[in-house]
Write a protein that holds these residues in place. Structure first.
Motif, PDB file in Angstrom:
ATOM      1  N   PHE A 108     -17.615 -24.251  -1.780  1.00  0.00           N
ATOM      2  CA  PHE A 108     -16.411 -24.359  -0.938  1.00  0.00           C
ATOM      3  C   PHE A 108     -16.267 -25.967  -0.639  1.00  0.00           C
ATOM      4  O   PHE A 108     -15.059 -26.371  -0.301  1.00  0.00           O
ATOM      5  N   LYS A 109     -17.283 -26.493  -0.440  1.00  0.00           N
ATOM      6  CA  LYS A 109     -17.186 -28.089   0.117  1.00  0.00           C
ATOM      7  C   LYS A 109     -16.601 -28.935  -1.287  1.00  0.00           C
ATOM      8  O   LYS A 109     -15.689 -29.830  -1.008  1.00  0.00           O
ATOM      9  N   ALA A 110     -17.026 -28.513  -2.306  1.00  0.00           N
ATOM     10  CA  ALA A 110     -16.471 -29.261  -3.529  1.00  0.00           C
ATOM     11  C   ALA A 110     -14.986 -28.835  -3.879  1.00  0.00           C
ATOM     12  O   ALA A 110     -14.325 -29.656  -4.432  1.00  0.00           O
ATOM     13  N   MET A 111     -14.615 -27.687  -3.462  1.00  0.00           N
ATOM     14  CA  MET A 111     -13.325 -27.271  -4.137  1.00  0.00           C
ATOM     15  C   MET A 111     -11.880 -28.002  -3.580  1.00  0.00           C
ATOM     16  O   MET A 111     -11.107 -28.252  -4.439  1.00  0.00           O
ATOM     17  N   PRO A 112     -11.639 -28.550  -2.527  1.00  0.00           N
ATOM     18  CA  PRO A 112     -10.579 -29.086  -2.074  1.00  0.00           C
ATOM     19  C   PRO A 112     -10.521 -30.431  -2.771  1.00  0.00           C
ATOM     20  O   PRO A 112      -9.415 -30.841  -3.377  1.00  0.00           O
ATOM     21  N   SER A 113     -11.768 -31.096  -2.639  1.00  0.00           N
ATOM     22  CA  SER A 113     -11.450 -32.471  -3.479  1.00  0.00           C
ATOM     23  C   SER A 113     -11.281 -32.171  -4.984  1.00  0.00           C
ATOM     24  O   SER A 113     -10.681 -33.214  -5.596  1.00  0.00           O
ATOM     25  N   THR A 114     -11.983 -31.167  -5.753  1.00  0.00           N
ATOM     26  CA  THR A 114     -11.716 -31.094  -7.027  1.00  0.00           C
ATOM     27  C   THR A 114     -10.615 -30.802  -7.256  1.00  0.00           C
ATOM     28  O   THR A 114      -9.828 -31.205  -8.313  1.00  0.00           O
ATOM     29  N   LEU A 115      -9.857 -29.681  -6.638  1.00  0.00           N
ATOM     30  CA  LEU A 115      -8.202 -29.504  -6.870  1.00  0.00           C
ATOM     31  C   LEU A 115      -7.478 -30.725  -6.651  1.00  0.00           C
ATOM     32  O   LEU A 115      -6.284 -30.880  -7.285  1.00  0.00           O
ATOM     33  N   LYS A 116      -7.845 -31.439  -5.670  1.00  0.00           N
ATOM     34  CA  LYS A 116      -7.009 -32.695  -5.518  1.00  0.00           C
ATOM     35  C   LYS A 116      -6.756 -33.450  -6.802  1.00  0.00           C
ATOM     36  O   LYS A 116      -6.095 -33.945  -6.914  1.00  0.00           O
ATOM     37  N   TYR A 117      -8.013 -33.844  -7.291  1.00  0.00           N
ATOM     38  CA  TYR A 117      -8.269 -34.629  -8.235  1.00  0.00           C
ATOM     39  C   TYR A 117      -7.759 -34.053  -9.649  1.00  0.00           C
ATOM     40  O   TYR A 117      -6.706 -34.723 -10.381  1.00  0.00           O
ATOM     41  N   SER A 118      -7.920 -32.909  -9.781  1.00  0.00           N
ATOM     42  CA  SER A 118      -7.320 -32.131 -10.977  1.00  0.00           C
ATOM     43  C   SER A 118      -5.734 -32.045 -11.127  1.00  0.00           C
ATOM     44  O   SER A 118      -5.156 -32.115 -11.947  1.00  0.00           O
ATOM     45  N   ARG A 119      -5.104 -31.936  -9.904  1.00  0.00           N
ATOM     46  CA  ARG A 119      -3.825 -31.669  -9.502  1.00  0.00           C
ATOM     47  C   ARG A 119      -3.170 -33.122  -9.842  1.00  0.00           C
ATOM     48  O   ARG A 119      -2.180 -33.139 -10.613  1.00  0.00           O
ATOM     49  N   GLU A 120      -3.805 -34.139  -9.271  1.00  0.00           N
ATOM     50  CA  GLU A 120      -3.238 -35.526  -9.652  1.00  0.00           C
ATOM     51  C   GLU A 120      -3.365 -36.053 -10.976  1.00  0.00           C
ATOM     52  O   GLU A 120      -2.631 -36.523 -11.588  1.00  0.00           O
ATOM     53  N   LYS A 121      -4.374 -35.616 -11.770  1.00  0.00           N
ATOM     54  CA  LYS A 121      -4.762 -35.911 -13.116  1.00  0.00           C
ATOM     55  C   LYS A 121      -3.940 -34.956 -14.277  1.00  0.00           C
ATOM     56  O   LYS A 121      -3.846 -35.345 -15.218  1.00  0.00           O
ATOM     57  N   GLY A 122      -3.720 -33.548 -13.576  1.00  0.00           N
ATOM     58  CA  GLY A 122      -3.383 -32.717 -14.555  1.00  0.00           C
ATOM     59  C   GLY A 122      -4.121 -32.044 -15.442  1.00  0.00           C
ATOM     60  O   GLY A 122      -3.750 -31.302 -16.531  1.00  0.00           O
ATOM     61  N   THR A 123      -5.628 -32.443 -15.347  1.00  0.00           N
ATOM     62  CA  THR A 123      -6.689 -31.854 -16.225  1.00  0.00           C
ATOM     63  C   THR A 123      -6.630 -30.131 -16.151  1.00  0.00           C
ATOM     64  O   THR A 123      -7.080 -29.589 -17.020  1.00  0.00           O
ATOM     65  N   TRP A 124      -6.286 -29.638 -14.938  1.00  0.00           N
ATOM     66  CA  TRP A 124      -6.573 -28.221 -14.752  1.00  0.00           C
ATOM     67  C   TRP A 124      -5.578 -27.476 -15.752  1.00  0.00           C
ATOM     68  O   TRP A 124      -5.964 -26.414 -16.089  1.00  0.00           O
ATOM     69  N   LYS A 125      -4.528 -27.865 -16.349  1.00  0.00           N
ATOM     70  CA  LYS A 125      -3.465 -27.203 -17.234  1.00  0.00           C
ATOM     71  C   LYS A 125      -4.409 -26.966 -18.462  1.00  0.00           C
ATOM     72  O   LYS A 125      -4.180 -25.950 -19.129  1.00  0.00           O
ATOM     73  N   GLN A 126      -5.138 -27.922 -18.980  1.00  0.00           N
ATOM     74  CA  GLN A 126      -6.060 -27.708 -20.117  1.00  0.00           C
ATOM     75  C   GLN A 126      -6.984 -26.927 -20.184  1.00  0.00           C
ATOM     76  O   GLN A 126      -7.569 -26.151 -21.164  1.00  0.00           O
ATOM     77  N   LEU A 127      -7.436 -26.440 -18.763  1.00  0.00           N
ATOM     78  CA  LEU A 127      -8.470 -25.547 -18.812  1.00  0.00           C
ATOM     79  C   LEU A 127      -7.901 -23.915 -19.102  1.00  0.00           C
ATOM     80  O   LEU A 127      -8.644 -23.003 -19.618  1.00  0.00           O
ATOM     81  N   PHE A 128      -6.610 -23.809 -19.150  1.00  0.00           N
ATOM     82  CA  PHE A 128      -5.854 -22.362 -19.420  1.00  0.00           C
ATOM     83  C   PHE A 128      -5.255 -22.343 -20.741  1.00  0.00           C
ATOM     84  O   PHE A 128      -4.573 -21.736 -20.944  1.00  0.00           O
ATOM     85  N   ARG A 129      -5.450 -23.606 -21.622  1.00  0.00           N
ATOM     86  CA  ARG A 129      -4.991 -23.375 -22.999  1.00  0.00           C
ATOM     87  C   ARG A 129      -5.694 -22.264 -23.790  1.00  0.00           C
ATOM     88  O   ARG A 129      -6.886 -22.111 -23.701  1.00  0.00           O
TER      89      ARG A 129
END
Length: 326
Positions: free
Chosen positions: A305-326
């Motif tokens: 829970f502590k890690a989730m907000p910062s992780t989402l913040k970074y992946s949103r700004e970098k766009g890397t989250w999109k690649q996890l769902f390819r």
């Protein structure tokens, strides 16, 4: 509750050799070969079968490997998210060959002052970082600045942010220092410094995994109830093409891969070591970021829970989250 049982990350050491002599690292002191593209190709097939999504090509200085672009292309062929951290001494020469191959490109910079940064790194690389930023931007890349935070340079975060990152629209990654083996990093970060990091974590274009802060407040990993999932969430491959367990920094065991990483990972010997992750005597008090970050991602607990907000913040700004769902 365990969310992900498969490994998610591979720390792939392409060489231990380095062209810097940082006082807070001992990797550069080791003799080392370079990995071969043939071994990387074979291992990448098995890493994909094992479920790995992210490949961190590391070292040493990874750009000392003369076929680094080839290794990155192999990883991309298998759909991996790629990350690479460099001291930037060689990046200007490599920039065009690396274009589009690195999803998370990090330039190490530990002070906005040239003399101080170069002293910390043991080599004059400050100017190369600035040149590398310009080179990367000209090619349409958006590197990050990774700032290793000690108690003696934490006061420089504001200047790093305002003088280097904001003008160049770069993310500043704050990387809290950690101790391992006999490497001295000075007095550890205390609550006062951790509170400062918590403040900066909430600012635009700054990333720090806030679970790192919580873990340090809690005294690190505890063997009686380990948060560390280093061996099951992360694979470590050495330049000698060995699987290193339970993590690089502890490295109590290593196994020659011999073109069979998938079966090796599921062998009785390796599974027995994985079962001891975070429980060994040397694991007590550990705060090594490289292995805690994936550990926080695979199991639901307070660190998740502590890690989730910062992780989402970074992946949103970098766009890397999109690649996890390819």
């Amino acid at each position: 509750m365990r969310l992900i049982s498969k490994p998610v990350l591979c720390n792939y050491y392409v060489t231990y050799r380095c062209n810097a002599t940082c006082g807070f690292c001992d990797i550069w002191e080791k003799p080392s070969p370079y990995v071969t593209p043939e071994a990387v190709e074979q291992n990448m097939r098995d890493l994909k079968k094992l479920g790995v999504k992210v490949i961190d090509f590391t070292g040493g200085e990874p750009l000392l490997h003369r076929e680094m672009d080839t290794l990155l292309r192999i990883a991309k062929k298998y759909g991996m998210i790629t990350t690479l951290t460099t001291n930037a001494l060689l990046y200007p020469k490599w920039a065009e060959r690396l274009k589009g191959l690195i999803d998370m490109l990090h330039f190490s910079l530990d002070s906005p002052d040239k003399a101080e940064h170069d002293t910390l790194r043991g080599v004059a690389c400050f100017d190369f970082v600035l040149e590398s930023i310009e080179k990367a931007k000209a090619l349409g890349e958006r590197p990050d600045i990774i700032f290793t935070v000690f108690n003696h340079n934490i006061h420089l975060i504001k200047r790093m942010y305002e003088e280097i990152c904001l003008p160049n629209n770069l993310i500043l990654i704050l990387n809290p220092s950690f101790e391992y083996n006999q490497v001295e990093v000075g007095t550890g970060l205390q609550k006062k410094e951790l509170d400062i990091l918590s403040y900066w974590a909430k600012q635009k274009n700054i990333y720090i995994n806030e679970a790192f802060i919580q873990l340090r407040l809690d005294g690190g990993n505890h063997t009686a109830d380990p948060v560390c999932k280093a061996a099951s969430s992360t694979l470590v491959i050495s330049p000698e093409n060995k699987l290193v367990l339970p993590c690089y920094h502890l490295g109590t065991d290593s196994f020659q891969i011999e073109n069979n990483l998938f079966d090796l990972y599921h062998s009785k010997e390796v599974r027995a070591i994985i079962a001891q992750e975070g429980k060994l005597d040397a694991c007590e008090g550990c705060t090594i970021n490289c292995y805690m970050q994936p550990s926080f991602a695979v199991e639901i607990n307070k660190y998740w829970f502590k890690a989730m907000p910062s992780t989402l913040k970074y992946s949103r700004e970098k766009g890397t989250w999109k690649q996890l769902f390819r």
